[in-house]
Design an enzyme around this catalytic site. Sequence first.
Site: not given
Length: 331
Positions: A264, A259, A234-235, A155, A283, A174
Amino acid sequence: MTFKIVLTDYEFPDLAPEREVLARAGFELTACQAKSEDALIAACAGADAVINQYAQLTPKVIGTLDRCRIISRYGIGLNTIDVPTATDLGIYIGNVPDGSLEEVSDHAIAMLLSLVRGLTKFDKAVKGGKWDYTVVKPLYRVRGRTLGLLSFGNIAQKVALKMAGFGVRIIAHDPYANAERARALGVELVDLETLCRQSDYLSIHVPLVAETHHIMSAPQFALMKPTAIVVNVARGPVIDEPALIAALQEGRLAGAGLDVFETEPVGARHPLLGMDNVVLSSHAAWYSEDSEYEIRTKTAQNVVDVLQGREPTYLANPAVRDIARGPVAAE
């Protein structure tokens, strides 16, 4: 041969795509809305395969899956599944890592550009009868800014490709990045501190694992420019939410597009809901009609593959190969 295929939980209005794939193989689906450990253990008893969305498949739950050969999860993330326990028990884990690459990368960019150009503030002002460009001051040109990517997976690479046309410098952090791929895309790999210090825009794409929980917290936000914008598709728990809120409230960050959240859905009194320098979605970065159908059918196909004696196309725990369970005599 009869197999028990259990869907632990789902948010879709119907299950037509999944049932269509399974029916072609002669299989049926048992759909549940199980959330607690006890409910999941009861629902999945005797299951040969499990499809999972948001319900937490803990070691206790997975330990009771004495027949199960595959757990197939909608989408990319595996944070709902205790992967080591499943692997130790010889259970394949399948996911769908390529079902919404375009949607999630587009969503991240849309959130970023909305904040960079002050679109939500303009929208609110015009609808409120105020015709004044200064409601968004100060805005800055995109070209020449630095876009930071936290992760350089599929992504993030899509974001890099799409944002290159905006004339931004792109850096990424990364530890597992493909250096050759980064060079091909003109992306400079840096450490986390450099990423935080230099990014005008930071787009987060890391999976949620132990090493990424709260990877962005008070020390990282303290390194960032007060004009910086953070986007997370992402999370939620990869960001320390109270630390982010404090940075936004105190003017140490310019804005955020989120998002995903630590909890949640977001509560009605959540501080983020009252901030005009924040863009939120539910999300939903993964969603389009196209991606939803693709993800759902591929998730079901992972199950079909294993129950018909093949590896899942999208095998998320390759370490299971040498110890994978064979078929159990169906009743």
